[in-house]
Design a protein around this motif. Structure first.
Motif, PDB file in Angstrom:
ATOM      1  N   VAL A  60      45.015  42.282  37.187  1.00 53.70           N
ATOM      2  CA  VAL A  60      43.651  42.185  37.706  1.00 53.70           C
ATOM      3  C   VAL A  60      43.506  40.802  38.326  1.00 53.70           C
ATOM      4  O   VAL A  60      43.503  39.794  37.636  1.00 53.70           O
ATOM      5  N   PRO A  99      38.557  39.882  38.578  1.00 51.62           N
ATOM      6  CA  PRO A  99      37.731  40.810  37.812  1.00 51.62           C
ATOM      7  C   PRO A  99      36.242  40.743  38.150  1.00 51.62           C
ATOM      8  O   PRO A  99      35.500  41.673  37.851  1.00 51.62           O
ATOM      9  N   HIS A 142      39.321  45.896  36.391  1.00 52.98           N
ATOM     10  CA  HIS A 142      38.757  45.756  37.729  1.00 52.98           C
ATOM     11  C   HIS A 142      37.274  46.103  37.658  1.00 52.98           C
ATOM     12  O   HIS A 142      36.840  46.862  36.808  1.00 52.98           O
TER      13      HIS A 142
END
Length: 73
Positions: free
Chosen positions: A16, A19, A51
């Motif tokens: 990720v 984020p 995410h």
């Protein structure tokens, strides 16, 4: 190894990167084939990976059509 199966998906772990960035996924598919399933529980698991998915659009992929009736329908 069959694409889309948990074993296949486990081959890559996507980091990720941001984020906090809101993402709208332009589409997703749902299917339930023998040995290869991707339905709402699997979608929810993917959405919970870190995410910031705010929305997604379902697109049919020739799955879950009704079992009887005119094939043109």
């Amino acid at each position: 190894m069959t694409p889309g199966t948990p074993e296949w998906l486990a081959l890559v772990n996507e980091e990720v990167l941001d984020p906090g960035r809101a993402i709208v996924d332009p589409h997703h598919h749902l299917w339930d084939y023998v040995g290869n399933r991707y339905l709402f529980p699997e979608l929810l698991a993917d959405l919970a990976q870190g995410h910031s998915i705010r929305a997604t659009m379902f697109m049919q992929c020739e799955a879950m059509y009704r079992a009887d009736g005119d094939t043109a329908m």
